[in-house]
Design a protein around this motif. Sequence first.
Motif, PDB file in Angstrom:
ATOM      1  N   THR B  45       0.845  -1.186   0.000  1.00 32.85           N
ATOM      2  CA  THR B  45       0.000   0.000   0.000  1.00 32.85           C
ATOM      3  C   THR B  45       0.882   1.238   0.000  1.00 32.85           C
ATOM      4  O   THR B  45       1.633   1.473   0.936  1.00 32.85           O
ATOM      5  CB  THR B  45      -0.917   0.013   1.237  1.00 32.85           C
ATOM      6  OG1 THR B  45      -1.704  -1.177   1.207  1.00 32.85           O
ATOM      7  CG2 THR B  45      -1.831   1.228   1.219  1.00 32.85           C
ATOM      8  N   VAL B  46       0.780   2.026  -1.072  1.00 32.29           N
ATOM      9  CA  VAL B  46       1.616   3.221  -1.193  1.00 32.29           C
ATOM     10  C   VAL B  46       0.896   4.440  -0.621  1.00 32.29           C
ATOM     11  O   VAL B  46       1.493   5.279   0.039  1.00 32.29           O
ATOM     12  CB  VAL B  46       2.002   3.458  -2.665  1.00 32.29           C
ATOM     13  CG1 VAL B  46       2.890   4.692  -2.786  1.00 32.29           C
ATOM     14  CG2 VAL B  46       2.702   2.236  -3.224  1.00 32.29           C
ATOM     15  N   LEU B  47      -0.397   4.550  -0.918  1.00 31.49           N
ATOM     16  CA  LEU B  47      -1.220   5.604  -0.333  1.00 31.49           C
ATOM     17  C   LEU B  47      -2.388   4.934   0.369  1.00 31.49           C
ATOM     18  O   LEU B  47      -2.986   4.007  -0.158  1.00 31.49           O
ATOM     19  CB  LEU B  47      -1.751   6.555  -1.414  1.00 31.49           C
ATOM     20  CG  LEU B  47      -0.726   7.418  -2.142  1.00 31.49           C
ATOM     21  CD1 LEU B  47      -1.426   8.250  -3.203  1.00 31.49           C
ATOM     22  CD2 LEU B  47       0.029   8.308  -1.162  1.00 31.49           C
ATOM     23  N   ASP B  48      -2.703   5.473   1.549  1.00 33.79           N
ATOM     24  CA  ASP B  48      -3.690   4.781   2.361  1.00 33.79           C
ATOM     25  C   ASP B  48      -4.805   5.747   2.743  1.00 33.79           C
ATOM     26  O   ASP B  48      -4.691   6.491   3.707  1.00 33.79           O
ATOM     27  CB  ASP B  48      -2.986   4.215   3.603  1.00 33.79           C
ATOM     28  CG  ASP B  48      -3.908   3.346   4.431  1.00 33.79           C
ATOM     29  OD1 ASP B  48      -5.021   3.050   3.951  1.00 33.79           O
ATOM     30  OD2 ASP B  48      -3.518   2.972   5.547  1.00 33.79           O
ATOM     31  N   GLY B  49      -5.869   5.784   1.958  1.00 37.47           N
ATOM     32  CA  GLY B  49      -7.023   6.625   2.266  1.00 37.47           C
ATOM     33  C   GLY B  49      -6.677   8.092   2.391  1.00 37.47           C
ATOM     34  O   GLY B  49      -7.119   8.772   3.323  1.00 37.47           O
ATOM     35  N   LEU B  50      -5.906   8.603   1.421  1.00 36.43           N
ATOM     36  CA  LEU B  50      -5.393   9.969   1.510  1.00 36.43           C
ATOM     37  C   LEU B  50      -6.470  11.014   1.190  1.00 36.43           C
ATOM     38  O   LEU B  50      -7.152  10.913   0.172  1.00 36.43           O
ATOM     39  CB  LEU B  50      -4.231  10.145   0.528  1.00 36.43           C
ATOM     40  CG  LEU B  50      -3.647  11.559   0.459  1.00 36.43           C
ATOM     41  CD1 LEU B  50      -2.742  11.833   1.646  1.00 36.43           C
ATOM     42  CD2 LEU B  50      -2.909  11.767  -0.849  1.00 36.43           C
ATOM     43  N   ASP B  51      -6.632  11.990   2.076  1.00 31.43           N
ATOM     44  CA  ASP B  51      -7.431  13.184   1.794  1.00 31.43           C
ATOM     45  C   ASP B  51      -6.481  14.349   1.599  1.00 31.43           C
ATOM     46  O   ASP B  51      -5.570  14.557   2.402  1.00 31.43           O
ATOM     47  CB  ASP B  51      -8.376  13.496   2.965  1.00 31.43           C
ATOM     48  CG  ASP B  51      -9.506  12.494   3.051  1.00 31.43           C
ATOM     49  OD1 ASP B  51     -10.081  12.165   1.990  1.00 31.43           O
ATOM     50  OD2 ASP B  51      -9.803  12.026   4.168  1.00 31.43           O
ATOM     51  N   LEU B  52      -6.695  15.099   0.514  1.00 37.12           N
ATOM     52  CA  LEU B  52      -5.781  16.197   0.206  1.00 37.12           C
ATOM     53  C   LEU B  52      -6.512  17.214  -0.649  1.00 37.12           C
ATOM     54  O   LEU B  52      -7.219  16.851  -1.587  1.00 37.12           O
ATOM     55  CB  LEU B  52      -4.572  15.633  -0.566  1.00 37.12           C
ATOM     56  CG  LEU B  52      -3.608  16.642  -1.202  1.00 37.12           C
ATOM     57  CD1 LEU B  52      -2.886  17.441  -0.140  1.00 37.12           C
ATOM     58  CD2 LEU B  52      -2.603  15.918  -2.094  1.00 37.12           C
ATOM     59  N   GLU B  53      -6.367  18.495  -0.287  1.00 36.87           N
ATOM     60  CA  GLU B  53      -6.939  19.545  -1.112  1.00 36.87           C
ATOM     61  C   GLU B  53      -5.863  20.545  -1.483  1.00 36.87           C
ATOM     62  O   GLU B  53      -5.037  20.907  -0.649  1.00 36.87           O
ATOM     63  CB  GLU B  53      -8.057  20.290  -0.354  1.00 36.87           C
ATOM     64  CG  GLU B  53      -9.392  19.604  -0.438  1.00 36.87           C
ATOM     65  CD  GLU B  53     -10.520  20.486   0.082  1.00 36.87           C
ATOM     66  OE1 GLU B  53     -10.307  21.722   0.195  1.00 36.87           O
ATOM     67  OE2 GLU B  53     -11.593  19.936   0.372  1.00 36.87           O
ATOM     68  N   VAL B  54      -5.886  20.980  -2.726  1.00 34.56           N
ATOM     69  CA  VAL B  54      -4.983  22.029  -3.174  1.00 34.56           C
ATOM     70  C   VAL B  54      -5.831  23.117  -3.817  1.00 34.56           C
ATOM     71  O   VAL B  54      -6.583  22.842  -4.756  1.00 34.56           O
ATOM     72  CB  VAL B  54      -3.951  21.501  -4.195  1.00 34.56           C
ATOM     73  CG1 VAL B  54      -3.039  22.629  -4.668  1.00 34.56           C
ATOM     74  CG2 VAL B  54      -3.137  20.366  -3.589  1.00 34.56           C
ATOM     75  N   GLY B  55      -5.739  24.327  -3.276  1.00 28.87           N
ATOM     76  CA  GLY B  55      -6.572  25.422  -3.777  1.00 28.87           C
ATOM     77  C   GLY B  55      -6.067  25.933  -5.111  1.00 28.87           C
ATOM     78  O   GLY B  55      -4.931  25.662  -5.510  1.00 28.87           O
ATOM     79  N   ARG B  56      -6.931  26.669  -5.793  1.00 31.47           N
ATOM     80  CA  ARG B  56      -6.511  27.258  -7.061  1.00 31.47           C
ATOM     81  C   ARG B  56      -5.377  28.253  -6.845  1.00 31.47           C
ATOM     82  O   ARG B  56      -5.478  29.133  -5.996  1.00 31.47           O
ATOM     83  CB  ARG B  56      -7.689  27.989  -7.691  1.00 31.47           C
ATOM     84  CG  ARG B  56      -8.201  27.245  -8.890  1.00 31.47           C
ATOM     85  CD  ARG B  56      -9.414  27.911  -9.423  1.00 31.47           C
ATOM     86  NE  ARG B  56     -10.493  26.928  -9.398  1.00 31.47           N
ATOM     87  CZ  ARG B  56     -11.487  26.932 -10.258  1.00 31.47           C
ATOM     88  NH1 ARG B  56     -11.580  27.883 -11.147  1.00 31.47           N
ATOM     89  NH2 ARG B  56     -12.407  25.999 -10.200  1.00 31.47           N
ATOM     90  N   GLY B  57      -4.308  28.106  -7.589  1.00 30.35           N
ATOM     91  CA  GLY B  57      -3.180  29.013  -7.477  1.00 30.35           C
ATOM     92  C   GLY B  57      -2.289  28.730  -6.275  1.00 30.35           C
ATOM     93  O   GLY B  57      -1.304  29.422  -6.054  1.00 30.35           O
ATOM     94  N   GLU B  58      -2.635  27.734  -5.509  1.00 33.22           N
ATOM     95  CA  GLU B  58      -1.818  27.410  -4.338  1.00 33.22           C
ATOM     96  C   GLU B  58      -0.551  26.671  -4.758  1.00 33.22           C
ATOM     97  O   GLU B  58      -0.539  25.955  -5.750  1.00 33.22           O
ATOM     98  CB  GLU B  58      -2.618  26.532  -3.370  1.00 33.22           C
ATOM     99  CG  GLU B  58      -1.980  26.438  -1.988  1.00 33.22           C
ATOM    100  CD  GLU B  58      -2.746  25.520  -1.027  1.00 33.22           C
ATOM    101  OE1 GLU B  58      -2.391  25.519   0.154  1.00 33.22           O
ATOM    102  OE2 GLU B  58      -3.661  24.801  -1.471  1.00 33.22           O
ATOM    103  N   ARG B  59       0.530  26.895  -3.989  1.00 37.18           N
ATOM    104  CA  ARG B  59       1.781  26.180  -4.246  1.00 37.18           C
ATOM    105  C   ARG B  59       2.047  25.259  -3.082  1.00 37.18           C
ATOM    106  O   ARG B  59       2.255  25.704  -1.962  1.00 37.18           O
ATOM    107  CB  ARG B  59       2.949  27.158  -4.401  1.00 37.18           C
ATOM    108  CG  ARG B  59       3.011  27.837  -5.752  1.00 37.18           C
ATOM    109  CD  ARG B  59       1.964  28.928  -5.873  1.00 37.18           C
ATOM    110  NE  ARG B  59       1.722  29.337  -7.245  1.00 37.18           N
ATOM    111  CZ  ARG B  59       2.373  30.343  -7.831  1.00 37.18           C
ATOM    112  NH1 ARG B  59       3.254  31.032  -7.169  1.00 37.18           N
ATOM    113  NH2 ARG B  59       2.103  30.639  -9.078  1.00 37.18           N
ATOM    114  N   VAL B  60       2.031  23.970  -3.369  1.00 39.67           N
ATOM    115  CA  VAL B  60       2.181  22.971  -2.320  1.00 39.67           C
ATOM    116  C   VAL B  60       3.400  22.106  -2.614  1.00 39.67           C
ATOM    117  O   VAL B  60       3.582  21.646  -3.737  1.00 39.67           O
ATOM    118  CB  VAL B  60       0.916  22.086  -2.229  1.00 39.67           C
ATOM    119  CG1 VAL B  60       1.121  20.974  -1.222  1.00 39.67           C
ATOM    120  CG2 VAL B  60      -0.291  22.926  -1.862  1.00 39.67           C
ATOM    121  N   THR B  61       4.229  21.909  -1.620  1.00 41.75           N
ATOM    122  CA  THR B  61       5.383  21.033  -1.781  1.00 41.75           C
ATOM    123  C   THR B  61       5.209  19.808  -0.904  1.00 41.75           C
ATOM    124  O   THR B  61       4.798  19.912   0.255  1.00 41.75           O
ATOM    125  CB  THR B  61       6.684  21.770  -1.408  1.00 41.75           C
ATOM    126  OG1 THR B  61       6.867  22.840  -2.327  1.00 41.75           O
ATOM    127  CG2 THR B  61       7.878  20.830  -1.490  1.00 41.75           C
TER     128      THR B  61
END
Lengths: 231, 283
Positions: B45-61
């Motif tokens: 299992t590489v990802l396990d029930g992942l919740d993730l939000e990225v807003g418009r124009g947001e920069r996420v590392t």
Amino acid sequence: MADLLPVAAGFLPELRRALPRLAEGVLVTVEATVLGAALALVLAYALGLLSRSDRLPVRGGARLVVEFFRGTSLYVQLFWLFFALPMLGFRLEPLACAVLALGLNYGAYGAEVVRGAVAAVPRAQTEAGIALGMGAGLRLRRVVLPQAHALMVAPFKNLLVQLLKATPLLSLVTVPDLTFQIDQLRSSTGATAASYLLLLGLYFGMAVVLSLLMNALERAAKARLGQEGGA
Amino acid sequence: MPTEDREDLTARADPVAPAATADPMAPAAPAVRFDRVTKRYGDRTVLDGLDLEVGRGERVTLIGPSGSGKTTILRLLMTLERVTDGVIHLDGEPFSHMPGGSRGKLVPANERHLAVRRRRIGMVFQQFNLFPHMSVLENIVEAPVHVLGESREDAGRRARDLLELVGLGDRADARPTRLSGGQQQRVAIARALAMRPGILLLDEVTSALDPELVAEVLDVLRDVARSTDITLLCVTHEMGFARDVSDRILMFDRGRIVESGPADELLESPAHERTRAFLGSVR
């Protein structure tokens, strides 16, 4: 060698008289080779690409055709087309039988070349195409095949020379090719050694010309990939 | 050919129909939303029930040890891999899935559903993945002409502008194989930008480069971040770069988000022991 000389003395005038027929024979051999190779190329692409399909029936069908024509000898395929097919009511010209048999047989071998070359293009290239929004057809046409072509030229060269060398079989189904004409010359002169020596030389000459043409193609394909001086 | 005609015949996807799961009360849908996304390879299992939000124009590392699932997130988003479970949304609409079956129940997306939507996303790869049979300019022009249907003149003009932007205005006719790694990666950035993506994915874009070539690539990306409102998702081990461009940093470990926060905060005073250990190891 000394034994050959008296025969050769009578052989040369016969040879001079036979030259027009020999030239015709060379033309027929070239024609069968070119047409057979053209059909083989089309079939190689079609079968090679279909055998990479995601759909099992398509892939399975293509594999079956490839394995059948690779697994049965060209000799038998040719005889079947020439002697058996007319019994089912389809009569083909001898040259048409020849082209069909050569095309099917070498097309099946070529399909493996196409399949292998396409599979050898790194998956990363396909991924780059996906990341640029390219659909499967566009990726194949613009990204994968141009790179696969460079890998196909060398194995295709081998197949083409092998196809040329398989054409003497055609004389067995009355195609008046080079082997057929030389055989006529041999029986009219009795100079077996000289006739067949000439035949060897002529096939070798044609094979060399084909190889040189394909080498030029290979260099061009490699240069297009930016691998100058490869091979 | 092999995959394009793989259509789900039961699906009647209407690209403009409001998605069943979109929340009408939400002010503006996030550019990207992972909804309980799981990715397994076999029994790993590489990802396990992942919740993730990225807003418009947001920069996420995304940071974290290798094998923690960061790159998998980018590859799932680019549709290079398919989710095992859960749904990825793009601009509030299902992307990895589409309405189909009975009562608009979501079914895995077919190629047609993905084809148009994935054009909003661009990606730059660790190994550049330039097309070796095309010149630098042809690499950049290829997709705008053949995918977006732009004219060769327009696409060529824009490609030259982008090459100026990445500092390679004089290498338009060169073969990619003749360029240094840093130059190739800058071409790859220009090629991705030529498609005018709303979202740009950067997958360890400097990891394959010699150390002295890293700066030229990161400078170009800082420029891009400064001068556009593009949404950025970035996997990197360059913490200085992460601090410069990111609004938010997510620390991953074993397929889960361990810690998330504003770049300065997370890098200066990580709350989690795992984050401290990781940051200590990369500095």
